[in-house]
Write a protein that holds these residues in place. Structure first.
Motif, PDB file in Angstrom:
ATOM      1  N   ARG A   1       7.284 -43.535 -21.280  1.00 17.68           N
ATOM      2  CA  ARG A   1       5.918 -43.829 -20.786  1.00 17.68           C
ATOM      3  C   ARG A   1       6.432 -44.813 -19.432  1.00 17.68           C
ATOM      4  O   ARG A   1       6.973 -45.714 -19.624  1.00 17.68           O
ATOM      5  N   HIS A   2       5.574 -44.324 -18.294  1.00 22.21           N
ATOM      6  CA  HIS A   2       5.902 -45.159 -17.270  1.00 22.21           C
ATOM      7  C   HIS A   2       4.710 -44.996 -16.148  1.00 22.21           C
ATOM      8  O   HIS A   2       4.066 -44.131 -16.388  1.00 22.21           O
ATOM      9  N   PRO A   3       4.663 -46.122 -15.409  1.00 22.01           N
ATOM     10  CA  PRO A   3       3.565 -45.997 -14.311  1.00 22.01           C
ATOM     11  C   PRO A   3       3.648 -44.811 -13.579  1.00 22.01           C
ATOM     12  O   PRO A   3       4.945 -44.629 -13.005  1.00 22.01           O
ATOM     13  N   VAL A   4       2.613 -44.286 -12.946  1.00 26.32           N
ATOM     14  CA  VAL A   4       2.559 -43.033 -12.180  1.00 26.32           C
ATOM     15  C   VAL A   4       3.127 -43.787 -10.621  1.00 26.32           C
ATOM     16  O   VAL A   4       2.305 -44.362 -10.053  1.00 26.32           O
ATOM     17  N   PHE A   5       4.145 -43.441  -9.997  1.00 30.10           N
ATOM     18  CA  PHE A   5       4.556 -43.688  -8.661  1.00 30.10           C
ATOM     19  C   PHE A   5       4.336 -45.492  -8.702  1.00 30.10           C
ATOM     20  O   PHE A   5       4.079 -45.759  -7.500  1.00 30.10           O
ATOM     21  N   GLY A   6       4.686 -46.289  -9.588  1.00 33.72           N
ATOM     22  CA  GLY A   6       4.732 -47.616  -9.469  1.00 33.72           C
ATOM     23  C   GLY A   6       3.390 -48.285  -9.586  1.00 33.72           C
ATOM     24  O   GLY A   6       3.166 -49.526  -9.734  1.00 33.72           O
ATOM     25  N   ASN A   7       2.131 -47.285  -9.791  1.00 33.10           N
ATOM     26  CA  ASN A   7       1.005 -47.931  -9.949  1.00 33.10           C
ATOM     27  C   ASN A   7       0.766 -48.252 -11.483  1.00 33.10           C
ATOM     28  O   ASN A   7       0.482 -47.460 -12.222  1.00 33.10           O
ATOM     29  N   ARG A   8       0.733 -49.444 -11.632  1.00 34.03           N
ATOM     30  CA  ARG A   8       0.702 -49.934 -13.194  1.00 34.03           C
ATOM     31  C   ARG A   8      -0.751 -49.826 -13.784  1.00 34.03           C
ATOM     32  O   ARG A   8      -0.944 -50.218 -14.881  1.00 34.03           O
ATOM     33  N   ARG A   9      -1.827 -49.238 -12.982  1.00 37.08           N
ATOM     34  CA  ARG A   9      -3.094 -48.878 -13.666  1.00 37.08           C
ATOM     35  C   ARG A   9      -3.120 -47.394 -14.093  1.00 37.08           C
ATOM     36  O   ARG A   9      -3.974 -46.991 -14.703  1.00 37.08           O
ATOM     37  N   ARG A  10      -2.102 -46.678 -13.670  1.00 34.05           N
ATOM     38  CA  ARG A  10      -1.927 -45.159 -13.963  1.00 34.05           C
ATOM     39  C   ARG A  10      -0.622 -44.831 -14.635  1.00 34.05           C
ATOM     40  O   ARG A  10       0.461 -45.265 -14.158  1.00 34.05           O
ATOM     41  N   TRP A  11      -0.678 -44.586 -16.199  1.00 33.98           N
ATOM     42  CA  TRP A  11       0.526 -44.336 -16.755  1.00 33.98           C
ATOM     43  C   TRP A  11       0.821 -42.781 -17.200  1.00 33.98           C
ATOM     44  O   TRP A  11      -0.409 -41.982 -17.296  1.00 33.98           O
ATOM     45  N   ALA A  12       1.975 -42.184 -17.087  1.00 36.77           N
ATOM     46  CA  ALA A  12       2.300 -41.127 -17.416  1.00 36.77           C
ATOM     47  C   ALA A  12       3.196 -41.205 -18.662  1.00 36.77           C
ATOM     48  O   ALA A  12       4.041 -41.859 -19.064  1.00 36.77           O
ATOM     49  N   THR A  13       3.134 -39.924 -19.464  1.00 38.87           N
ATOM     50  CA  THR A  13       4.260 -39.916 -20.648  1.00 38.87           C
ATOM     51  C   THR A  13       5.147 -38.733 -20.335  1.00 38.87           C
ATOM     52  O   THR A  13       4.834 -37.738 -20.105  1.00 38.87           O
ATOM     53  N   GLN A  14       6.509 -38.804 -20.466  1.00 38.68           N
ATOM     54  CA  GLN A  14       7.354 -37.907 -20.482  1.00 38.68           C
ATOM     55  C   GLN A  14       8.227 -37.621 -21.772  1.00 38.68           C
ATOM     56  O   GLN A  14       8.302 -38.972 -22.465  1.00 38.68           O
ATOM     57  N   TRP A  15       8.464 -36.472 -22.048  1.00 36.07           N
ATOM     58  CA  TRP A  15       9.250 -36.289 -23.291  1.00 36.07           C
ATOM     59  C   TRP A  15      10.632 -35.675 -23.069  1.00 36.07           C
ATOM     60  O   TRP A  15      10.884 -34.711 -22.477  1.00 36.07           O
ATOM     61  N   ALA A  16      11.592 -36.344 -23.760  1.00 33.82           N
ATOM     62  CA  ALA A  16      12.846 -36.121 -23.764  1.00 33.82           C
ATOM     63  C   ALA A  16      13.257 -35.145 -25.142  1.00 33.82           C
ATOM     64  O   ALA A  16      13.245 -35.435 -26.085  1.00 33.82           O
ATOM     65  N   ARG A  17      13.352 -33.712 -24.707  1.00 34.55           N
ATOM     66  CA  ARG A  17      13.469 -32.835 -25.674  1.00 34.55           C
ATOM     67  C   ARG A  17      14.960 -32.120 -25.483  1.00 34.55           C
ATOM     68  O   ARG A  17      14.970 -31.500 -24.391  1.00 34.55           O
ATOM     69  N   PRO A  18      15.686 -32.064 -26.557  1.00 34.04           N
ATOM     70  CA  PRO A  18      15.496 -32.679 -27.867  1.00 34.04           C
ATOM     71  C   PRO A  18      15.804 -34.027 -27.661  1.00 34.04           C
ATOM     72  O   PRO A  18      16.674 -34.502 -26.932  1.00 34.04           O
ATOM     73  N   PRO A  19      15.322 -35.316 -28.563  1.00 34.02           N
ATOM     74  CA  PRO A  19      15.700 -36.338 -28.360  1.00 34.02           C
ATOM     75  C   PRO A  19      17.045 -36.785 -28.963  1.00 34.02           C
ATOM     76  O   PRO A  19      17.723 -35.983 -29.717  1.00 34.02           O
TER      77      PRO A  19
END
Length: 170
Positions: A122-140
């Protein structure tokens, strides 16, 4: 997730280390260290390959005209792979260790190897701390699964080295 893989401190390694010191052979110790390092290198390479090929899937873009250039130009996976290190000791606590050196990672990526291993980034979108995105590492589990697969081979090779050095000392 374990922070490092270690084959050290076993009774056989400690006994062998003291006998090598008593034999007074720096060449013998150097040879031992070189061979133990070689035993650990396949697992080191496997871990680097695992993080370099670990896919990260995103949720996809939401509606709207968002986007822009990335605030960083460093390659994530190559940076993490560069932080994986090997150390070999032949002194009082002999053995091999493979770990992620946080000092070789940028400050904002110090926890990223463990986050990716858990499977959810889970990380901020392009460094914008008001918008967050989730990415999944598959397989973990890029670290844990690679270590589980490579540790028996590494232990067997170290056992073979111990036998060879023991024979040289007798």
């Amino acid at each position: 997730m374990a922070g490092s893989v270690q084959v050290l401190g076993t009774g056989q390694l400690l006994t062998l280390s003291s006998r090598m010191r008593a034999a007074g052979g720096p060449r013998l110790r150097q040879n031992f260290s070189r061979r133990v390092r070689r035993a650990a290198e396949p697992l080191h390479r496997d871990l680097q390959a695992a993080i370099r090929t670990q896919p990260l899937m995103s949720e996809g873009r939401k509606s709207g005209g968002r986007g822009g250039p990335s605030p960083t130009t460093r390659p994530l996976r190559a940076t993490l792979a560069g932080g994986i290190r090997i150390s070999v000791r032949s002194g009082a606590n002999p053995g091999a260790r493979i770990w992620i050196d946080k000092g070789r990672l940028p400050a904002d990526l110090r926890n990223m190897p463990w986050v990716i291993n858990d499977g959810r980034v889970r990380h901020p979108v392009f460094g914008n701390r008001r918008r967050w995105a989730t990415q999944w590492a598959r397989p973990p589990g890029w670290w844990t699964k690679t270590v589980e697969a490579g540790t028996p081979r590494m232990r067997a090779e170290v056992e073979r080295i111990l036998g060879d050095v023991r024979r040289d000392l007798q």
